[in-house]
Design a protein around this motif. Structure first.
Motif, PDB file in Angstrom:
ATOM      1  N   LEU A  96       0.832  -1.206   0.000  1.00  0.00           N
ATOM      2  CA  LEU A  96       0.000   0.000   0.000  1.00  0.00           C
ATOM      3  C   LEU A  96       0.868   1.259   0.000  1.00  0.00           C
ATOM      4  O   LEU A  96       0.592   2.223  -0.721  1.00  0.00           O
ATOM      5  CB  LEU A  96      -0.945  -0.004   1.199  1.00  0.00           C
ATOM      6  N   LYS A  97       1.940   1.244   0.776  1.00  0.00           N
ATOM      7  CA  LYS A  97       2.868   2.380   0.830  1.00  0.00           C
ATOM      8  C   LYS A  97       3.518   2.604  -0.542  1.00  0.00           C
ATOM      9  O   LYS A  97       3.641   3.747  -0.999  1.00  0.00           O
ATOM     10  CB  LYS A  97       3.936   2.134   1.892  1.00  0.00           C
ATOM     11  N   ALA A  98       3.932   1.534  -1.208  1.00  0.00           N
ATOM     12  CA  ALA A  98       4.565   1.660  -2.527  1.00  0.00           C
ATOM     13  C   ALA A  98       3.596   2.246  -3.551  1.00  0.00           C
ATOM     14  O   ALA A  98       3.983   3.088  -4.371  1.00  0.00           O
ATOM     15  CB  ALA A  98       5.085   0.302  -2.997  1.00  0.00           C
ATOM     16  N   ILE A  99       2.354   1.827  -3.512  1.00  0.00           N
ATOM     17  CA  ILE A  99       1.359   2.374  -4.439  1.00  0.00           C
ATOM     18  C   ILE A  99       1.164   3.861  -4.178  1.00  0.00           C
ATOM     19  O   ILE A  99       1.174   4.683  -5.094  1.00  0.00           O
ATOM     20  CB  ILE A  99       0.022   1.614  -4.351  1.00  0.00           C
ATOM     21  N   ARG A 100       1.017   4.221  -2.904  1.00  0.00           N
ATOM     22  CA  ARG A 100       0.795   5.633  -2.552  1.00  0.00           C
ATOM     23  C   ARG A 100       2.003   6.503  -2.884  1.00  0.00           C
ATOM     24  O   ARG A 100       1.872   7.559  -3.491  1.00  0.00           O
ATOM     25  CB  ARG A 100       0.482   5.761  -1.061  1.00  0.00           C
ATOM     26  N   GLU A 101       3.173   6.077  -2.429  1.00  0.00           N
ATOM     27  CA  GLU A 101       4.365   6.914  -2.565  1.00  0.00           C
ATOM     28  C   GLU A 101       4.948   6.908  -3.969  1.00  0.00           C
ATOM     29  O   GLU A 101       5.394   7.944  -4.453  1.00  0.00           O
ATOM     30  CB  GLU A 101       5.433   6.494  -1.560  1.00  0.00           C
ATOM     31  N   HIS A 102       4.980   5.765  -4.612  1.00  0.00           N
ATOM     32  CA  HIS A 102       5.667   5.676  -5.898  1.00  0.00           C
ATOM     33  C   HIS A 102       4.721   5.877  -7.072  1.00  0.00           C
ATOM     34  O   HIS A 102       4.991   6.716  -7.933  1.00  0.00           O
ATOM     35  CB  HIS A 102       6.432   4.357  -6.004  1.00  0.00           C
ATOM     36  N   LEU A 103       3.642   5.141  -7.124  1.00  0.00           N
ATOM     37  CA  LEU A 103       2.739   5.290  -8.268  1.00  0.00           C
ATOM     38  C   LEU A 103       1.938   6.585  -8.170  1.00  0.00           C
ATOM     39  O   LEU A 103       1.961   7.412  -9.081  1.00  0.00           O
ATOM     40  CB  LEU A 103       1.826   4.077  -8.399  1.00  0.00           C
ATOM     41  N   ALA A 104       1.245   6.789  -7.066  1.00  0.00           N
ATOM     42  CA  ALA A 104       0.447   8.005  -6.912  1.00  0.00           C
ATOM     43  C   ALA A 104       1.333   9.225  -6.674  1.00  0.00           C
ATOM     44  O   ALA A 104       0.984  10.336  -7.068  1.00  0.00           O
ATOM     45  CB  ALA A 104      -0.550   7.849  -5.772  1.00  0.00           C
ATOM     46  N   GLY A 105       2.498   9.032  -6.072  1.00  0.00           N
ATOM     47  CA  GLY A 105       3.364  10.154  -5.727  1.00  0.00           C
ATOM     48  C   GLY A 105       4.350  10.572  -6.797  1.00  0.00           C
ATOM     49  O   GLY A 105       4.838  11.699  -6.782  1.00  0.00           O
ATOM     50  N   GLU A 106       4.677   9.693  -7.748  1.00  0.00           N
ATOM     51  CA  GLU A 106       5.679  10.011  -8.764  1.00  0.00           C
ATOM     52  C   GLU A 106       5.129  10.074 -10.184  1.00  0.00           C
ATOM     53  O   GLU A 106       5.654  10.816 -11.004  1.00  0.00           O
ATOM     54  CB  GLU A 106       6.822   8.983  -8.726  1.00  0.00           C
ATOM     55  N   ALA A 107       4.130   9.285 -10.481  1.00  0.00           N
ATOM     56  CA  ALA A 107       3.550   9.271 -11.833  1.00  0.00           C
ATOM     57  C   ALA A 107       2.386  10.257 -11.845  1.00  0.00           C
ATOM     58  O   ALA A 107       1.234   9.890 -11.647  1.00  0.00           O
ATOM     59  CB  ALA A 107       3.098   7.865 -12.215  1.00  0.00           C
ATOM     60  N   LEU A 108       2.711  11.527 -12.069  1.00  0.00           N
ATOM     61  CA  LEU A 108       1.740  12.587 -11.869  1.00  0.00           C
ATOM     62  C   LEU A 108       1.173  13.198 -13.141  1.00  0.00           C
ATOM     63  O   LEU A 108       0.119  13.818 -13.112  1.00  0.00           O
ATOM     64  CB  LEU A 108       2.381  13.713 -11.045  1.00  0.00           C
ATOM     65  N   GLY A 109       1.886  13.064 -14.247  1.00  0.00           N
ATOM     66  CA  GLY A 109       1.491  13.769 -15.448  1.00  0.00           C
ATOM     67  C   GLY A 109       0.653  12.962 -16.415  1.00  0.00           C
ATOM     68  O   GLY A 109       0.615  11.733 -16.374  1.00  0.00           O
ATOM     69  N   ALA A 110       0.027  13.680 -17.322  1.00  0.00           N
ATOM     70  CA  ALA A 110      -0.814  13.039 -18.330  1.00  0.00           C
ATOM     71  C   ALA A 110       0.010  12.145 -19.256  1.00  0.00           C
ATOM     72  O   ALA A 110      -0.513  11.198 -19.828  1.00  0.00           O
ATOM     73  CB  ALA A 110      -1.544  14.098 -19.147  1.00  0.00           C
TER      74      ALA A 110
END
Length: 166
Positions: A96-110
């Motif tokens: 859950l932390k990896a999804i939040r921090e890395h996917l939701a936190g780093e992949a931000l652009g269109a």
């Protein structure tokens, strides 16, 4: 490397070549006008709960996919953007932390791409489905597994223009 992992890597190589991800110089573009790619890879084959049957190749598959994204010249990302959780590291909290921090936190652009790969067991109940992690307990799935509904809610927080769950 097992046959399944070799097949997976071959398919990824073909995908990279056909979509223009491979370059003639075999250089690795990490930040381009096409956006960045962030990857979370999870592999679980040994479960603490004896009620969940162990698997034999899930962690090998996860390691092979990690090697492709982190090291292969055809990969569109850098090793820093590839996050691997295998075995006892692949707990409910760490995934859950990896999804939040890395996917939701780093992949931000269109133009960014977020990839979540899961190799492990899924558990289906009358109340819904769950991903089984190394610390999942069948007797307490709501607290120890990741419910599909919870995963969907997290996935909606990933703002990347391209999202892929394998």
């Amino acid at each position: 490397m097992n046959t399944r992992a070799a097949t997976l890597l071959t398919c990824l190589g073909l995908l990279a070549s056909s979509s223009g991800l491979a370059s003639a110089q075999a250089s690795r573009p990490t930040e381009t006008a096409k956006g960045r790619t962030v990857v979370v890879i999870v592999g679980v084959q040994d479960y603490q709960d004896p009620k969940i049957e162990d698997l034999s190749l899930a962690e090998d598959d996860a390691q092979a996919l990690h090697a492709f994204f982190a090291k292969d010249p055809r990969s569109r990302t850098s090793a820093e953007r590839v996050h691997l959780l295998v075995g006892k590291q692949a707990t409910r909290a760490s995934v859950l932390k990896a999804i939040r921090e890395h996917l939701a936190g780093e992949a931000l652009g269109a133009r960014d791409t977020a990839i979540l790969y899961f190799a492990g067991r899924g558990i289906s109940t009358a109340s819904g489905g769950y991903l089984a992690l190394s610390d999942t307990r069948v007797a307490d799935l709501k607290a120890s597994g990741i419910a599909w509904s919870e995963l969907q809610a997290l996935w909606r927080q990933v703002r990347a223009g391209r999202r892929l769950f394998l």
